[in-house]
Structures are given as structure tokens and as C-alpha cells.
Design a protein around this motif. Structure first.
Motif, PDB file in Angstrom:
ATOM      1  N   PHE A 167      61.727  49.130  27.726  1.00  0.00           N
ATOM      2  CA  PHE A 167      62.705  49.533  26.772  1.00  0.00           C
ATOM      3  C   PHE A 167      62.290  50.229  25.501  1.00  0.00           C
ATOM      4  N   SER A 168      61.135  50.611  25.813  1.00  0.00           N
ATOM      5  CA  SER A 168      60.427  51.326  24.536  1.00  0.00           C
ATOM      6  C   SER A 168      59.896  52.778  24.956  1.00  0.00           C
TER       7      SER A 168
ATOM      8  N   PRO B  52      54.081  52.678  23.423  1.00  0.00           N
ATOM      9  CA  PRO B  52      53.288  51.554  24.115  1.00  0.00           C
ATOM     10  C   PRO B  52      53.572  50.404  23.281  1.00  0.00           C
ATOM     11  N   ALA B  53      53.325  49.115  23.843  1.00  0.00           N
ATOM     12  CA  ALA B  53      53.945  47.757  23.534  1.00  0.00           C
ATOM     13  C   ALA B  53      52.941  47.699  22.193  1.00  0.00           C
ATOM     14  N   PHE B  54      51.723  47.937  22.359  1.00  0.00           N
ATOM     15  CA  PHE B  54      50.632  47.646  21.276  1.00  0.00           C
ATOM     16  C   PHE B  54      50.191  49.069  20.571  1.00  0.00           C
ATOM     17  N   LYS B  55      51.217  49.725  20.224  1.00  0.00           N
ATOM     18  CA  LYS B  55      50.982  51.212  19.489  1.00  0.00           C
ATOM     19  C   LYS B  55      50.315  51.199  18.166  1.00  0.00           C
ATOM     20  N   TRP B  56      50.071  49.770  17.493  1.00  0.00           N
ATOM     21  CA  TRP B  56      49.307  49.626  16.223  1.00  0.00           C
ATOM     22  C   TRP B  56      47.686  49.644  16.573  1.00  0.00           C
TER      23      TRP B  56
ATOM     24  N   PHE C 181      49.389  52.402  30.149  1.00  0.00           N
ATOM     25  CA  PHE C 181      50.176  53.364  29.301  1.00  0.00           C
ATOM     26  C   PHE C 181      51.109  52.321  28.916  1.00  0.00           C
ATOM     27  N   ASP C 182      51.615  51.390  29.542  1.00  0.00           N
ATOM     28  CA  ASP C 182      52.552  50.636  28.932  1.00  0.00           C
ATOM     29  C   ASP C 182      52.379  49.816  27.543  1.00  0.00           C
ATOM     30  N   GLU C 183      51.050  49.586  27.614  1.00  0.00           N
ATOM     31  CA  GLU C 183      50.448  48.786  26.298  1.00  0.00           C
ATOM     32  C   GLU C 183      49.669  49.767  25.408  1.00  0.00           C
TER      33      GLU C 183
END
Length: 496
Positions: A221-222, A225-229, A254-256
Motif C-alpha cells: 500500500f505504499s 520501499p518499506a525501509f526507505k530510510w 524491492f518491497d523493502e
């Protein structure tokens, strides 16, 4: 193809040497642990060696024994690894570390994105009973590899909450090390932020009464990436990659992680002589049509990977070629480094394509319970075959056997194939020989220059085709590989 000669050679070198030469030069391959900073979560391992004989070749291989927390932060080992560049780990799984929550539901979640997100949020309001939790993502491959006796680590991020602690504990119980990707500054930012982006990624695996599966996680739902930081490879991560013989990455990374970070990790692996395995999975199709950054990263990863693994449908989606052999050749042609393209054909078996050969292995007949985790287990077997310098047809045979063994259980994670079940399938030798399928697939490729090899229990092909390829008897292959699997002593870590 004359596999009698090929049995002692591998077309892929590891860190400048073939795995066989490395084994011969180093009687004890794993003399120490992979160190992990005391500021990160990790579970280093200790090893001893055992002598195996395969195809007339006597080698010493690592035997995984016990967890050794007393070596958790050994600076001497760290310095020695940095200076010597030793490949002390067989397989490193990069990214895609998550916890699966497996639930039976009366019906799968609704189709619209908004409704699915509301559905997931409702599920997440209170943690389900721990009996429904399972380590997921790339841990499936790592657990399967560890049960084959390979030394494994997972590189990625999990949070400090109950799910992250559960994930790390599962890895530790399976004898797998964990290298945390976050930096000290990331830890500081996490403490000053209430954002959920630092938490362990959860994947809700929903099963309806017809045994159909639905999957959803916050990454769905984004747009980011979940860990874009996370933006840089830490020294610990680089050390882990440099110290590994193989690095496995799949499309779900790529999701993370940001595309650029994934490419950086794989580029670094190629620089330090670590063989790159890549399985784009179902994500490959969307990446090939995604943002310009995703498309560019996918192209780079396909070009720099030593081994590409994908289903026939996935190969077609990336090459627009329906014939799996021709699709594999296309991927080889467009790559800079790829030596093996492996096409997974489900119950039919698998094909391994190189620039000069086509190796084909039918699958094994089993009573299928659940196919989740079969592809991940298959990857572990390919790494096992490469590291042990096995002929390509032998490697595919183990891959098909471990995939079939996983299919007889329910779910992935700790439910992937055990060594005992793999041995049972190989001994049963119930090969899924489909004469019509293999005749049709191979008939168009017999006049090429490639050597074609087919695993068979009987002479199942027509004389016209069988005279133009080499059929390898299953009993010869199992005679070669059973001793290696039987002596893969993992009983001190996981039950057989």
C-alpha cells in the motif's frame, strides 16, 4: 553431454577459484565465525569439518555444529576476515526478511486496494496467537539451505518488537546468522520517531476453504520501499557479503529496499568474488513495467547475476518468448556475467541453460499439500550443487527433490523440506516422466550446437530424439548424490 568429465568441474568460479579447488586447498573451510557488531543482533556459528567422497573426489566440507555466543564480538576474527577475504559462509540471503502470519479465513480479502488495506489493518489490531506466526521471505531459502548442511546468514532488517525477536530466534534455532542492515544513526532516528517504518515487515498469508492463498503486507500500500530510510551498506553488511560464497536476492527485496541500494549490494558482491543468485519471482513483471529506477535496477541485476532462476511464465514476461529454452538463451545473451539460467517448470521439473548446454530434469511425483516455499527451497538446492561442484543434472535433481519435499508439507519457514524427506523422495525415485512434454519441448532444439542432457528413469523419448541427446539414468545420479546428503550432518541444529 559427457557428464563423466563434467562431474569434476563447475562452470562458475567462486572468489577466483572453483569451489572444488577451494575445498582441496582448505581442509577446514570454515575455521571461525562470521563476526557481527555487538550493536547489532546476530548469531555467529562455529564449524568443524567432515570428509565426504563424491564421484571419486575426497573433500573436506564444513559441518555446522552449535551456536557460539561467546564469539559474538571477536575483533581478532573480524580483522582476519577483513585482511584475508576468506569465504567463510556458503549462502547469504539479502533482504526480504519478514514474518508470515498464516490464517484460515472464510474468504480472501476484497479486490480493491482500499478495502484490502482496511482488511489488513483490522487483522493487525491485535497480534494473532504465536502458533500462526512463521519466518517468511528469504528465510525460507536460508532454512532449506541450512538443512542441507550449508552455512547461512540473513542480511536485512527486522524490528525490536515481538515479531522481530521471533524472527531472529527462528533463525538462531535453525543455525542461521543474522546481520542487521540498520546503522547507529538509524537506531537513533527510530528512538525519536513513532513511525512504523522501522518495524518488522509482516506478510498476512490468508487461506480460504478451497486452499487458495491471498497475501498482503504494508508494502502493498505504499509507492516507496518499506525501509526507505535505509540508504547505505554498512561495513558489517559489506563484510558479510565479502565473506560469503553466494548472495541470493529476489524480486520482493524491492518491497523493502530502494532499487539503488539493492544494486549497490549486488555490485559489491561481484567486486569481491561472491556469486550472485537472483530470482525475480512474480515481482519481475511489475518491476519491468515500474518506475524508471526499478526498470534500470532490474536490467542491471539481470546483467550482473551469475545465476538467474525463474518460472517459465516469469521468463516469458521478461523476454516475451514463450519457449523456456529460447527465453533462457535470451537472458544469457543480454547478460554480462550470467553462467546459468534455470527455468522452473513446476511439477514437470526444471531446465538449466548455459551458453553451451541444456540440462533437463523431470520432477518427482508426490502428494502435494502446499506449494508455498517450493521455489525458495529449490534455490537452496542450486546453491548446494554449485558449492559442492556437482554436475548440472545432479544439481537440478536435488532441486526438484527438495521442491517436491516442501510441497508435501504445509507452509514455508520451518515447514520447508527436511533432509530426511528429501532423501526419501530420492530413494523412492518416482520420477514424473512425461514423454509428450519433453518430446515437444526438446524437438525444436536438437539441431543446435548445445549439448542436451535429460534425466530419465527409463528411455522415455522417441528414437529420433533420444539419438540426439544424452539420457542420464536416475539411479546413477542418486548413487552419486545420496552419500553427500546422508552425511550432511545437521542433527545438532534441526531435527530430521
Amino acid at each position: 553431454m559427457h557428464h563423466q568429465a563434467a562431474a569434476l568441474e563447475s562452470p562458475i568460479s567462486l572468489h577466483g577459484l572453483s569451489s572444488r579447488s577451494t575445498l582441496l586447498q582448505n581442509p577446514i573451510l570454515i575455521p571461525s565465525i562470521l563476526p557481527v557488531s555487538s550493536q547489532k543482533r546476530g548469531y555467529p556459528l562455529s564449524y568443524s569439518s567432515s570428509t565426504l567422497r563424491c564421484n571419486g573426489l575426497e573433500v573436506s566440507v564444513p559441518r555446522r555444529r552449535t551456536l557460539t555466543p561467546e564469539f559474538f564480538n571477536c575483533s581478532d576474527d573480524r580483522e582476519r576476515l577483513r585482511s584475508g577475504g576468506a569465504k567463510v559462509t556458503d549462502v547469504a540471503a539479502f533482504g526480504n526478511l519478514c514474518v508470515d502470519i498464516v490464517l484460515n479465513v472464510p474468504e480472501l480479502p476484497p479486490g480493491s486496494k482500499e478495502d484490502r488495506q482496511a482488511y489488513m489493518n483490522k487483522l493487525a489490531e491485535s497480534p494473532p496467537d504465536k502458533k500462526y506466526w512463521e519466518a517468511g521471505g528469504n528465510s525460507n531459502m536460508a532454512i532449506a539451505a541450512a538443512r542441507l548442511g550449508l552455512s547461512c546468514i540473513a542480511i536485512g532488517h527486522v524490528g525490536d518488537e515481538i515479531y522481530g525477536k521471533f524472527f531472529v530466534e527462528v533463525l538462531r534455532e535453525e543455525g542461521i546468522g543474522m546481520v542487521e542492515m540498520s546503522t547507529d544513526s538509524d537506531e537513533m532516528n527510530k528512538k525519536s520517531s513513532s513511525s512504523s517504518s522501522y518495524e518488522t515487515l509482516l506478510c498476512w498469508v490468508l487461506v480460504d476453504p478451497l486452499q487458495r492463498h491471498g497475501f498482503c503486507s504494508r508494502a502493498d500500500f505504499s509507492e516507496e520501499p518499506a525501509f526507505k530510510w535505509m540508504s547505505n551498506l554498512t561495513n558489517d553488511v559489506k563484510l558479510a557479503i565479502r565473506s560469503s560464497k553466494t548472495l541470493f536476492c529476489n524480486g520482493y527485496c524491492f518491497d523493502e529496499l530502494a532499487p539503488g541500494l539493492i544494486v549497490s549490494a549486488l555490485e559489491y558482491a561481484t567486486e569481491v568474488g561472491t556469486a550472485v543468485f537472483f530470482d525475480p519471482g512474480p515481482k519481475g513483471k511489475s518491476l519491468s513495467r515500474g518506475t524508471s529506477e526499478e526498470q534500470r535496477a532490474l536490467r542491471e541485476i539481470l546483467r550482473m547475476s551469475d545465476v538467474i532462476l525463474l518460472t517459465s511464465e516469469e521468463a516469458e514476461s521478461l523476454t516475451y518468448i514463450k519457449d523456456p529454452v529460447l527465453a533462457g538463451k535470451e537472458l544469457l545473451k543480454n547478460s554480462l556475467r550470467t553462467k546459468w539460467v534455470i527455468i522452473k517448470l513446476g511439477a514437470k521439473g526444471s531446465i538449466l541453460i548455459t551458453m553451451s548446454s541444456i540440462s533437463c530434469a523431470p520432477g518427482f511425483k508426490v502428494n502435494v499439500v502446499d506449494t508455498v516455499g517450493c521455489g525458495d527451497s529449490f534455490v537452496a538446492a542450486i546453491a548446494f550443487g554449485l558449492i559442492n561442484d556437482m554436475p548440472m543434472i545432479h544439481t537440478l535433481t536435488i532441486g526438484n527433490a527438495i521442491g517436491a519435499a516442501t510441497a508435501t508439507g504445509s507452509g514455508a519457514g520451518r515447514n520447508v523440506a527436511t533432509n530426511k524427506r528429501v532423501l526419501e523422495i530420492l530413494r523412492d525415485a518416482n520420477l514424473n516422466e512425461d514423454e509428450v512434454f519433453w518430446n515437444k519441448l526438446l524437438s525444436d532444439h536438437l539441431n543446435g550446437e548445445e549439448e542436451i542432457t535429460l534425466l530419465s528413469k527409463s528411455t522415455m523419448l522417441s528414437n529420433t530424439i533420444s539419438n540426439k541427446l544424452k539420457q542420464i539414468p536416475l539411479n546413477k545420479v542418486t548413487t552419486d548424490i545420496l552419500p553427500l546428503l546422508e552425511r550432511a550432518d545437521v542433527t545438532n541444529v534441526v531435527p530430521l
